[in-house]
Enzyme design. Sequence first.
Site, short mmCIF file in Angstrom:
data_model
loop_
_atom_site.label_atom_id
_atom_site.label_comp_id
_atom_site.label_asym_id
_atom_site.label_seq_id
_atom_site.Cartn_x
_atom_site.Cartn_y
_atom_site.Cartn_z
CB CYS A 1 -99.98 -6.12 -14.12
SG CYS A 1 -99.74 -7.04 -12.63
CG ASN A 2 -93.79 -6.38 -15.48
OD1 ASN A 2 -93.27 -6.29 -16.34
ND2 ASN A 2 -94.38 -5.18 -14.84
CB SER B 1 -102.47 -6.13 -9.05
OG SER B 1 -101.36 -4.99 -9.05
CB CYS C 1 -93.26 -4.13 -10.58
SG CYS C 1 -95.03 -3.65 -9.75
CB THR C 2 -96.89 -1.40 -14.00
OG1 THR C 2 -97.72 -2.10 -13.26
CG2 THR C 2 -96.69 -2.34 -15.20
CG HIS C 3 -97.62 -0.85 -8.37
ND1 HIS C 3 -98.13 -1.87 -9.17
CD2 HIS C 3 -98.51 -0.20 -7.54
CE1 HIS C 3 -99.30 -1.85 -8.63
NE2 HIS C 3 -99.53 -1.00 -7.66
N1 DGL Z 1 -98.15 -3.76 -10.96
C1 DGL Z 1 -97.69 -5.25 -11.01
C2 DGL Z 1 -96.71 -5.46 -11.99
O1 DGL Z 1 -96.41 -5.00 -12.70
C3 DGL Z 1 -97.96 -6.21 -9.70
C4 DGL Z 1 -98.22 -5.51 -8.35
C5 DGL Z 1 -98.75 -6.52 -7.34
O2 DGL Z 1 -98.05 -7.29 -6.88
O3 DGL Z 1 -99.94 -6.53 -7.38
O4 DGL Z 1 -96.15 -6.67 -11.47
#
Ligand code: DGL
Length: 264
Positions: A74-75, A12, A185-187
Site C-alpha cells: 500500500c503506497n 487497506s 495506488c495498489t488498487h
Molecule cells: N491501496 C492503497 C495504496 O496503495 C490505498 C487505498 C486507500 O486509500 O485505502 O495507496
Amino acid sequence: MVKDAPIGVFDSGVGGLSVLDEIQCLLPHESLLYVADCGHIPYGEKTPAFILDRSRRVAAFFREKGAKAFVIACNTATVAAVADLRQDYPDWPLVGMEPAVKPAAAATRSGVVGVLATTGTLQSAKFAALLDRFATDVRVITQPCPGLVELIETGDLSSPALRVMLQGYVEPLIAAGCDTIILGCTHYPFLKPLLAEMLPPTIILIDTGAAVARQLQRLLSDRELLATGNPVPAQFWTSGDPEHLRKILPTLWNFPGVVRSFGL
Ligand code: DGL
C-alpha cells in the site's frame, strides 16, 4: 526465522492483491498471509497517525504468526508507517512501496508524466522528495482520486459509476499531454482493462507490484530465507465483512485461499 515461515502482506483493502499476485507468481514456494484492513478503508483520506497505528497492529499480528518478512502492499501506508516500522523491527525484512517516478521519468517521450494516487500519498513529504530526486527533467501532473478505492472494493470493476469517476480522473492527464501514467495506488492495477478502453494506446501505464516482488526476493535470498517446500494456500484476514471478501476474491485473486475475520 525459518525458510518455510510465511510472508505477511498488508493493504487497506483488496488493492494489495495486485502485489500479492506478483509475489505468488515470482515466488511460488512461499506461503502467504494477507491482511485487508477493509473496516478502515480508505486510508487515502486518513491521518498518518491513524494509519501508523493500524500498520503497527498488523505488523504485530504477522509477528505472532511467525512471518519471516512483511510487505506493505500500500503506497499510502508506506508513506505513513514504513520509517517507524523499520525502527520497531530493525532485523525484519520489510518492503514498502512508492509511486514509480524514476521508471516513469525514464520512459516518457513527451516529458509529461501523470500520477494517479491517493490524497495521502500525493500530499506526503516522501512523495515530494521522490519528485525532487527523480523528476527534475519532466513535468509531473498529480491527480488524487478520492472515491475510486471504495468503488474498486465493491468488486465490480466495470460499473458505470467507476467508469464515470475514472474518466474524470484521467481526462486532465490526457489533456496535459501525459504519455506515461503512474498507478500510484495498489488498487489501480485492477483498472487496467478499463483504462485500456479510455486511454490512447500509446500511453504507458507503470505500477510497482513486480518491482516489490523482486525486492522481496532479493531480501529473502540475501538472508537465505527463500522457501523451498510446498506452500500452504494463501490465508486472508479482513477487518471488514469476511463474506464480502469471500465473494469478490475470485475476481481479484486466481489462486486458492481461506478468508477469516481480523478483529484487531
Ligand atoms: N491501496 C492503497 C495504496 O496503495 C490505498 C487505498 C486507500 O486509500 O485505502 O495507496
